[in-house]
Every structure is written in structure tokens, then in C-alpha cells.
Enzyme design. Structure first.
Site, PDB file in Angstrom:
ATOM      1  N   TRP A  59       0.949  -1.175   0.023  1.00  0.00           N
ATOM      2  CA  TRP A  59       0.056   0.053   0.111  1.00  0.00           C
ATOM      3  C   TRP A  59       0.979   1.239  -0.068  1.00  0.00           C
ATOM      4  O   TRP A  59       0.640   2.116  -0.605  1.00  0.00           O
ATOM      5  CB  TRP A  59      -0.793   0.064   1.263  1.00  0.00           C
ATOM      6  N   HIS A  60       1.871   1.168   0.689  1.00  0.00           N
ATOM      7  CA  HIS A  60       2.796   2.454   0.922  1.00  0.00           C
ATOM      8  C   HIS A  60       3.645   2.711  -0.503  1.00  0.00           C
ATOM      9  O   HIS A  60       3.707   3.938  -0.703  1.00  0.00           O
ATOM     10  CB  HIS A  60       3.956   2.060   1.805  1.00  0.00           C
ATOM     11  N   GLY A  61       3.986   1.606  -1.224  1.00  0.00           N
ATOM     12  CA  GLY A  61       4.547   2.426  -2.494  1.00  0.00           C
ATOM     13  C   GLY A  61       4.650   0.871  -3.413  1.00  0.00           C
ATOM     14  O   GLY A  61       4.811  -0.231  -2.825  1.00  0.00           O
TER      15      GLY A  61
ATOM     16  N   PHE B 168       2.190   8.676  -1.067  1.00  0.00           N
ATOM     17  CA  PHE B 168       1.386   7.296  -1.062  1.00  0.00           C
ATOM     18  C   PHE B 168       0.006   7.633  -1.410  1.00  0.00           C
ATOM     19  O   PHE B 168      -0.826   6.724  -1.573  1.00  0.00           O
ATOM     20  CB  PHE B 168       1.436   6.677   0.232  1.00  0.00           C
TER      21      PHE B 168
END
Lengths: 462, 346
Positions: free
Chosen positions: A321-323, A462
Site C-alpha cells: 500500500w505504501h509504494g 502514497f
């Protein structure tokens, strides 16, 4: 328009004053227009993407309420696919195609998949998750479908939390747009105090630590182990002060107007274990994953191997999800592994369980948790494997004199600020309320000690 | 009472936003504030642009803003129309008229920053048409660019994709790119607040050995420099590593620009690059990259390149302001003399 800018100061002043001057029935319109203006300050065209998910989820909500059974499931699936599709195209397309081409070349095939030259829309993962939260809650019957298109749009776009959360739940936020908020001096003071606290964390601590962190991580090849350790510790506090500073500004700005947003951080570096850390760090995201992914997989009410599997799945998705990069996946997986080790140890040796920890052992666990979290942050900060390898190689070299980017006095100040922050958070968790006389002192400290470089908040990407 | 206060706050902030978003209003406000003495006036540029950024009290030195005039008043041969594409190193120090330039019958000056001002129109005279392209070293990489030159010589605008066009149109309508610094100027740039800014600057310098991010103090603490010219990671820096290949690339760009300008009706094209102050004052222990000197050497006389490095080096530190990113009148004068000698021989 970042929160640590004069543009935001003027914008916030105008919107807040106008909000309280307007009659209640017009306020949501003002907030919607203001939120559009706020978002367009980053990249106007991406308002279209937000518009797309808003329209899809608005109608999905209505149809989810209208239908039952398979049709209902179908509308939920359509809504989730639309949201995840947007994420897939704008955030993950390059990652997947790049890895696919790389894998093909490994087996001797040459593939050329066209790449999209698009910038990642700011805060995409945040508002997409908030939108998904709405349709899931309507599906589960916890939230009524919102009929007012403007109010629903505002739920997704409410400017304080639009680009970096907290990721709200519809049950907490939507009803607040219907409530009339009156000018409450105490509430306004509390909101302004929280904003000042957030700004302090961002411009005095995070952006100061960033100078050293960027200098060291930007010249890994000449750094010593000592510098790398110092930079890693500083990065732990940089990212915390950056992100929680943003959250404080967002929550404070909303509070001034009478809105309650959910708490996003609760002194995470005082956590006694990794699960405890995740109960305190980015709470709106960790509860999102817990509510919508972990529990959907069965949570801990399954066999032990399946339970461990569920934990790993959630943490790997959280990293992703973060990257769109392997280093984030590794970061998430590391947290999963730490958690599994912790659970296993606690099950075999109950006396060592963090739940029973007291005194020195409790402090040791806090320190140990911080060490683990800091270790994982290294993978978060370094996006290339070559850099991670270089970091590991330089970690054992201690006898070099490499640039740190900060004067020794400023390093001492930074360490004092970190200690002060931990002390403050320790007091705050013990329910000692902040004093108002601190407000002008914080503002003065921000002015004299702030690093005003208009540095973007880390989590905006993000 | 509360509503009246909120109304007042809103109106004041809307005014601030309105003024800060309008180029015209900002020009008017800036002019009025620069002219005003006392607490309500602005001293942002009065003591040099780098003082205006750093507010270090030791560099609060009144800046001479007089323009050089009447350097070449002789009635001798006047057979040249001089078109100059240049920056503040010229227009802030030299009066742009025929009294300053040898052989010139007409002088047309265009600022690089006026890229949307349309095409420079060549006058139909029988005079020799000379184009002087001037830039400070730190901006060479950006300005020595065909599209930028075309924007001035023919009013060319690079086509935008629909996405870029949409963004640009909407962003232009909603936001002034200088909004942040305009608000800063409107709200906080008063002489009455200078003592606070100086105090902050002193605290940061004495305690942390740090100035404002855009400014660097020289090793001997005698000069302020723009960080961009000192940071070896930035292309505009005098310490940015350059290779022989980089020089050839730059020369190739200049050759194309010369050919293009000749095709537009100019008879001669002269390039002149002003070294960053640190490249002349030599206050640092590091070696500068000698970009302009290397460029002149590699040119082998094919292009007209006016390199003022040696001329400026003779004056050294005395040719530059201590609290400003530019040369002073003496530095400008030395360059102008060199240019006039060049024009006479052209």
C-alpha cells in the site's frame, strides 16, 4: 498546497472564517469548493480521478442498499474493482509491467510493454481507501447510503484529511457534515494547539532531522557505521514527526471547525511490542486493514498456520500500500515476521510476554521494539537493493570521518528534541493535558528553530 | 462581535490572497513598499538580494543601485543595431541605450524572464544586426536552449499535451506560481520586523553554523553566495563536475542557436557568460569547474564568445557585492568595456 506553507495559513483562515459566517445549510458547499481548490493546488487534472471514484462509489452505495444477495455482492465487487483499478493504473502499473518484463527477460524473452508517463496523483491511496471503506460499510449495513452527492463528495474530499489521512470511516465523518458546529472557544484553542504541535513536529524536528538523513543516505558509499546508525535513528523520528505532524495539523484544522477526526498516532515509539506499535502507528490505516482484510480472512479464529498466514498477508499488503516497490514489500514483511516471532515466543514462554512486562523488562521491550522498527525503516528509506547492500557493507566500517550535513550543536539539539518529544508523549499518554501558555512558546520556537524549506510531507507520495 | 471579527479576518486574508495572486497588484505594492522608509517599508533588496534572504546583520550594507550611463558617447561610427537577450546582471547595472554601447545606432533589450512577450521585431534598417546572448553561469544550462531563444526571437511556444494544457490553464487561473513568496512579502516583509529576522539569522548562524537554505556564507565569512552556485550537486554550481563531453554538448547547442539566429536575419551572434561570483572571488578552498574558460578554449574561435573571466579576475572581490548575488557597478563596467572593445573589432 502543503500545510507548512503561508498559502495554507491564508487558505485556512479564509475557509474557517467563512465557515462560521455562513448559514449551516451552505457550509458543506463551502467546504466542498474549498477542498476542490486545495486539491487542485497540487495537480488540477487529478481532480478527474477523484471525480471518477466519487461517482462510482456514490451510485454503488445506493445500489448496495437497494439490492440483496448476488446483485449486492456484484455492486460491491464493481466498486472495489473501480477503486483498486484506479490504484492499479496510476500506482502499480509501472511496477507490475516492469517486473513482468524483468521476469520474461530472465527466461530469455524480450517484452516491451508500453509505459505510462503519468505522475502519481497525490494522496491516491488515502482517498481510495476512504472511498472503499464507505462501500464496504454500506454493504455490511453499518452505514446508510448517502443520498446527497455533495455530502458524499465531501466525505471523500474533506480537505484536512484528503491527501494523507487519517483515513476516515463513514460512520465517523458523514453525520458530522449534517451537524451544526458552533464557535466554541475551547475547541478552537484545542484545535489551534494541535495544529501548532503538528507544525512544530514538522518544521522544527522532521525537517531538521531530514538534513542529516538526506546527507547520510545520499552518500552511503563514504559513510561510517556510526553515521548510518545515527541517520537510521533520526529517520525513525523524521518519518514519525513528519507524518504525525501532518495528522496533528489535519485533526487540529478540522477540530477548529468543529469536526472530530480519528486519532492517527498514540506515542508509537513507546510501544512494548510490534503489535502494540501497530496499535499506535497510523491507526486509521492499521484498523482499516484489521477491519476489512484481517477479519475477512478469519483473523485469529482459525488454525495457527492460517492465523500466521493471515498476519503475513496483511503486513505484505500494507507494505505494498505504501509504494509500488519491493523495498516496501520487504518492510511490511519484516513487520509481519517480527510479529510472528513475538507471538511464538509469548506462546512458548508466557513469562516473557509483553503483556506481563513490568519495570526494567518493560523498558527493555520498548527499546527492543524501537530497534526492530528502526531496522525495518531502513528498507522503507532505501528503494534500491544496491543501496541496501551498500548500507550493510558500510555498517561495519567505523573509522571514517564522513559528512553529516548538520553541525554538532544541531545534532545535540536534535537529540534533545527527540528526548523532549518522547517525554512529552509519555506525559500525554498519562493524561496530562497541554497548557495553553505553551502555545505562544511553540510558535516562537517554530519561528526561531524551524527549517522552512517547504519540504513536502513524506506520506503525500502514497 | 465574534461574527464581525470573523468577517474582518476573512476580508483581510482575501485581500492578501488577491494582492499576492496578481502580478499587477504585487508590482504596485512592491514599488510603494520599496520607496517607503520606516517600519512599513521593505528592505528586501535595499541591502542586496542575499541579505534579503538571509537577514544576517553583518551584511546589512546599503546597495548602490545606480545605472552606468554615457560610456560610449562619441559620434564615431554608428552602424549597428544591437539586440540583447540578457538578465539582471545587465539591466540592473547598465542603462540599455546607445550611449553605453560602441557602434550602436539602436539598442533593443529583452529580459530572459519575458519569455511570453512575443517575438523581437528586427527593424528594417541597413545596419548590421548583432544579437548578444548573455547569461550568468548558474543559468547557462537552462537558458542556452533553442526553445527559449525561439520564444524570444519568433514568439514560439512549445505545444502542450491536452493534459499539460489543461493543468497549465487551470493552474494559471487559480494560482500564481510566486504565491508563496508574494504572501510572505505582503504579510511579513516590513522593516519593522527585520530585527526579528536578524535575530533568528544570528541564532542559527552562531548556534548551528547555518544560514537560510538558499544562501551560503563564504569560508572567510566575507561574502554571501547563492547555494545553487556552491552546491556541487546542482548544475548551476561553479563546483559541479563538468566533462569535455558536457562542453561539446553546450557548444553544439550554441552553434545551433547561432545558425538559427542568422537564419532569422541577424548578422552576428555574440555569447557572453558572466561567471558566478564564487568563480571570481575564489574564497573557497575547492577548485571551481572553470566552465566558461573551458568553453572558450574548446570553441577554437568558431563562435563569438566573450569570456569576461580574466577581466573580472583582475578586480577580484572588489567587483562583487558582499550581500548580493550580482556583480557591482565596477564589475559591470569592466564587462562593458570589454564588450565595447569587442564590438569595435567585430
Amino acid at each position: 498546497m502543503v500545510f507548512n506553507s503561508l498559502q495554507f495559513l491564508v487558505f485556512f483562515g479564509i475557509v474557517t472564517a467563512a465557515y462560521f459566517l455562513l448559514a449551516h445549510r451552505f457550509r458543506w458547499m463551502l467546504l466542498l469548493v474549498a477542498s476542490c481548490y486545495f486539491y487542485m493546488a497540487f495537480q488540477p487534472i487529478y481532480l478527474g480521478i477523484l471525480g471518477f471514484t466519487i461517482v462510482v462509489d456514490y451510485y454503488a452505495g445506493i445500489y448496495l442498499e437497494r439490492f440483496e444477495g448476488r446483485a449486492k455482492k456484484l455492486f460491491l465487487a464493481l466498486s472495489l474493482m473501480a477503486n483498486i483499478g484506479v490504484l492499479a493504473v496510476f500506482k502499480y502499473y509501472a511496477f507490475f509491467t516492469g517486473n513482468f518484463m524483468h521476469a520474461a527477460s530472465y527466461f530469455g524473452y524480450t517484452l516491451q510493454i508500453p509505459q505510462l508517463s503519468i505522475l502519481l496523483p497525490i494522496g491516491l491511496s488515502f482517498h481510495t481507501f476512504q472511498a472503499m471503506s464507505y462501500t464496504i460499510e454500506v454493504y455490511r449495513g453499518h452505514q446508510k447510503a448517502e443520498r446527497n452527492f455533495g455530502i458524499y463528495s465531501l466525505y471523500v474530499m474533506f480537505y484536512p484529511q484528503l491527501v494523507a489521512g487519517p483515513i476516515e470511516r463513514p460512520q465517523n465523518l458523514i453525520h458530522q457534515f449534517y451537524e451544526e458546529h458552533v464557535w466554541d472557544v475551547e475547541r478552537v484553542k484545542a484545535g489551534l494547539f494541535q495544529m501548532a504541535q503538528g507544525l512544530f513536529k514538522k518544521v522544527v524536528i522532521a525537517d531538521r532531522l531530514a538534513i542529516l538523513v538526506d546527507a547520510v543516505y545520499g552518500s552511503l558509499a563514504i559513510q561510517s557505521g556510526g553515521n548510518l546508525v545515527l541517520a537510521s535513528v533520526f529517520y525513525s523520528f523524521q518519518i514519525y514527526c513528519d507524518f504525525s505532524g501532518y495528522s496533528d495539523l489535519a485533526i487540529g484544522a478540522a477540530k477548529v471547525m468543529g469536526f472530530d477526526l480519528m486519532t492517527n498516532f498514540r506515542a508509537p515509539y513507546l510501544a512494548k511490542s510490534i503489535p502494540d506499535f501497530w496499535r499506535r502507528w497510523h491507526i486509521s490505516l492499521s484498523t482499516w486493514f484489521k477491519d476489512y482484510v484481517y477479519f475477512s480472512l478469519g483473523g485469529n479464529r482459525v488454525s495457527i498456520p492460517k492465523w500466521y498466514f493471515n498476519i503475513m498477508v496483511v503486513f505484505i499488503i500494507s507494505g505494498f500500500w505504501h509504494g509500488a516497490s519491493w523495498n516496501f514489500v520487504i518492510w511490511g514483511a519484516l513487520h509481519g515476521v517480527f510479529q510472528l516471532i513475538g507471538i511464538t515466543v509469548s506462546r512458548r514462554f508466557p513469562a516473557l510476554s509483553p503483556e506481563n512486562a513490568r519495570g526494567i523488562y518493560f523498558r527493555f521491550l520498548q527499546l527492543w521494539t524501537f530497534v526492530l522498527v528502526t531496522f525495518a525503516w531502513v528498507f522503507f528509506r532505501l528503494s534500491h537493493f544496491a543501496d541496501i547492500k551498500l548500507y550493510a557493507q558500510r555498517l561495519v566500517i567505523w573509522n571514517v570521518d564522513a559528512p553529516l550535513g548538520l553541525h554538532v550543536n544541531e545534532i545535540v539539539l536534535s537529540l534533545l528534541l527527540i528526548l523532549g518529544l518522547l517525554f512529552w508523549e509519555h506525559r500525554s499518554t498519562n493524561k496530562i493535558s497541554p497548557k495553553l501558555w505553551l502555545l505562544p512558546m511553540i510558535l516562537l520556537a517554530i519561528y526561531f528553530l524551524g527549517v522552512f524549506s517547504l519540504k513536502q510531507f513524506i506520506y503525500f507520495q502514497f | 462581535m465574534r461574527r464581525a471579527f470573523a468577517f474582518l479576518v476573512m476580508i483581510v486574508l482575501l485581500l492578501v490572497l488577491g494582492i499576492s495572486s496578481s502580478d499587477q497588484a504585487m508590482r504596485w505594492v512592491s514599488k510603494a513598499r520599496y520607496q517607503q522608509e520606516g517600519n512599513l517599508g521593505s528592505d528586501k533588496y535595499r541591502y542586496g538580494d542575499l541579505y534579503g534572504l538571509s537577514y544576517l546583520p553583518d551584511f546589512r550594507m546599503l546597495k548602490d543601485t545606480s545605472l552606468i550611463t554615457n560610456q560610449f558617447t562619441s559620434e564615431g561610427l554608428r552602424d549597428m543595431d544591437l539586440y540583447i537577450l540578457g538578465d539582471s546582471y545587465l539591466y540592473s547595472y547598465i542603462h540599455m541605450d546607445t550611449t553605453n554601447f560602441a557602434r550602436s545606432k539602436q539598442v533593443v533589450f529583452r529580459k530572459w524572464s519575458e519569455g511570453t512577450a512575443g517575438a523581437i521585431v528586427l527593424q528594417p534598417t541597413g545596419n548590421k544586426k548583432v544579437l548578444l546572448i548573455e547569461s550568468v553561469e548558474r543559468n547557462m544550462g537552462t537558458l542556452i536552449d533553442m526553445l527559449r531563444v525561439r520564444a524570444h526571437l519568433e514568439g514560439y511556444k512549445a505545444p502542450l499535451t491536452w493534459n499539460e494544457s489543461f493543468n497549465a490553464t487551470l493552474a494559471d487561473a487559480l494560482y500564481d506560481p510566486l504565491l508563496e513568496q508574494n504572501i510572505d512579502f505582503t504579510l511579513f516583509n516590513f522593516q519593522g520586523l527585520s530585527f526579528l529576522k536578524s535575530l533568528k539569522a544570528q541564532v542559527n548562524l552562531n548556534l548551528f553554523h547555518r544560514t537560510t537554505p538558499e544562501v551560503v556564507l563564504s569560508r572567510d565569512h566575507q561574502f554571501l553566495y547563492m547555494k545553487e552556485t556552491m552546491d556541487s550537486l546542482q548544475k548551476g554550481s561553479s563546483f559541479y563536475p563538468i566533462s569535455a563531453e558536457d562542453i561539446q554538448v553546450l557548444l553544439a547547442r550554441m552553434t545551433k542557436i547561432e545558425q538559427y539566429a542568422l537564419s532569422r536575419g541577424f548578422d552576428e551572434v555574440i555569447f557572453s557568460f558572466i561567471p558566478n561570483p564564487v568563480a571570481i572571488t575564489q574564497t573557497e578552498s575547492r577548485r571551481t569547474n572553470q566552465l566558461i574558460v573551458s568553453l572558450s578554449k574548446a570553441n577554437h574561435g568558431q563562435l563569438h564568445i566573450l569570456d569576461p573571466t580574466q577581466v573580472l579576475a583582475k578586480g577580484g572581490k572588489s567587483y562583487f557585492f558582499k550581500s548580493d548575488s550580482h556583480w557591482n557597478q565596477q564589475g559591470a563596467q569592466a564587462w562593458l568595456n570589454q564588450l565595447n572593445q569587442y564590438l569595435i573589432k567585430l
